[in-house]
Design an enzyme around this catalytic site. Sequence first.
Site, PDB file in Angstrom:
ATOM      1  N   CYS A  89       0.848  -1.165  -0.035  1.00  0.00           N
ATOM      2  CA  CYS A  89      -0.070  -0.106  -0.018  1.00  0.00           C
ATOM      3  C   CYS A  89       0.891   1.163   0.025  1.00  0.00           C
ATOM      4  O   CYS A  89       0.323   2.327  -0.377  1.00  0.00           O
ATOM      5  CB  CYS A  89      -1.016  -0.062   1.338  1.00  0.00           C
ATOM      6  SG  CYS A  89      -1.906  -1.116   1.111  1.00  0.00           S
ATOM      7  N   HIS A 341      -9.105   3.822  -1.978  1.00  0.00           N
ATOM      8  CA  HIS A 341      -7.572   3.415  -1.482  1.00  0.00           C
ATOM      9  C   HIS A 341      -7.023   2.801  -2.975  1.00  0.00           C
ATOM     10  O   HIS A 341      -7.269   1.479  -3.072  1.00  0.00           O
ATOM     11  CB  HIS A 341      -7.519   2.356  -0.514  1.00  0.00           C
ATOM     12  CG  HIS A 341      -6.179   1.980  -0.025  1.00  0.00           C
ATOM     13  ND1 HIS A 341      -5.128   2.614  -0.527  1.00  0.00           N
ATOM     14  CD2 HIS A 341      -5.855   0.769   0.602  1.00  0.00           C
ATOM     15  CE1 HIS A 341      -3.812   1.730  -0.179  1.00  0.00           C
ATOM     16  NE2 HIS A 341      -4.526   0.655   0.682  1.00  0.00           N
ATOM     17  N   CYS A 371      -0.223   2.175   6.720  1.00  0.00           N
ATOM     18  CA  CYS A 371       0.132   0.831   6.744  1.00  0.00           C
ATOM     19  C   CYS A 371       0.412  -0.112   5.634  1.00  0.00           C
ATOM     20  O   CYS A 371      -0.247   0.325   4.576  1.00  0.00           O
ATOM     21  CB  CYS A 371      -1.011   0.008   7.601  1.00  0.00           C
ATOM     22  SG  CYS A 371      -2.772   0.217   6.938  1.00  0.00           S
TER      23      CYS A 371
END
Length: 385
Positions: A89, A341, A371
């Site tokens: 990510c 996202h 994260c």
Amino acid sequence: MSEAYIVGAVRTPVGRKGGALSAVHPADLGAHVLRALMERTGVDPGAVEDVVFGCIDTVGPQSTDIARTAWLAAGLPEHVPGVTIDRQCGSSQQAVHFAAQAVMSGTSDLVVAGGVQSMSQIPLWYSGSAAAEPLGLTDGPFRGSVGWTERYGAAPVSQFHGAERIAAEWKISRAEMQEWALRSHQRALAAIDAGHFTREIAPYGEFAVDEGPRRGTSLEQMAGLKTLVPGGLLTAAVSSPTNDASAALLLASEQAVREHGLTPRARIHHLSVRGDDPIRMLTAPIPATTHALRKTGLGFEDIDLVEINEAFASVVLAWLRETGCDPAKVNVNGGALALGHPVGATGARLMTTLLHELERTGGRYGLQTMCEGGGQANVTIIERL
């Protein structure tokens, strides 16, 4: 050591899975922000020394170094290279780090950093291995590793299990997570209505507004959703959706600023990355933030704005409890629970939004963290100029 300056930052609107950007080839999606970045900064594209892009699940249309293909698809000079990186990510936040480090070391003077992800075309699988199912690998990327099993056992490893563990360990209730999710939507919608995102977005044709934030959502609606796993706390409302987007920034040295007549908008003040328990997976922003503040000598009283990726509401709420940061400074224009996202592009999207909000409000320092798979987290602190 030389300074690294951000002189440009632009993003597409974030599209929903199956939405306005779902049919756009990832190379064209990346090309769109690259052209916009060159146009907005006025830099000769031939002077760019490298293009560093984040992207995960680099298969199919995202394969074969999407940074390079996006640059070429944009019609930009062939002699400029590109490289694609995967820190899950945090991939495009890491792209910013690598670009800044190249400039700060004196290796390069002008580097593009960004990311692209089409989750409509290449869906996430388990822990992010989109190649697994076509190859018949259905046990996930960790199963079968003797070293991994000896160290961590056979416990299931995924972001969903990690987010559930965090909620349980920090005793975060479903109601608390839903309240944070509602706040995220409300803040995002307020920002859209006030035009706070207008300057940072390069519309893709007629598509100019983030598709994710939901008007009319309520705590009552969220309470009626089924949990993702039986007996769990997480629902779709407190989990980030899957999305399509791209974003890019231009980083420049002091010499490049002078030679190209550029205006520095922010200075890279701090870059770091830390790891934590890979089974919980999503807790690394906590020690990473502590590490960054300790190294810089800054406290949250010095930080004007924070962007922490809302992969799940439990991640942000645990981070807030551990750091003691004022929630009023955090994700002031909404976060991924509302805006989405688009994994490989999210880091650059957050940085673009952080820069523009510091400029809009007159803040000095902004901190970004998120994260990442494998139990990792990047932290970037920028200083608006």
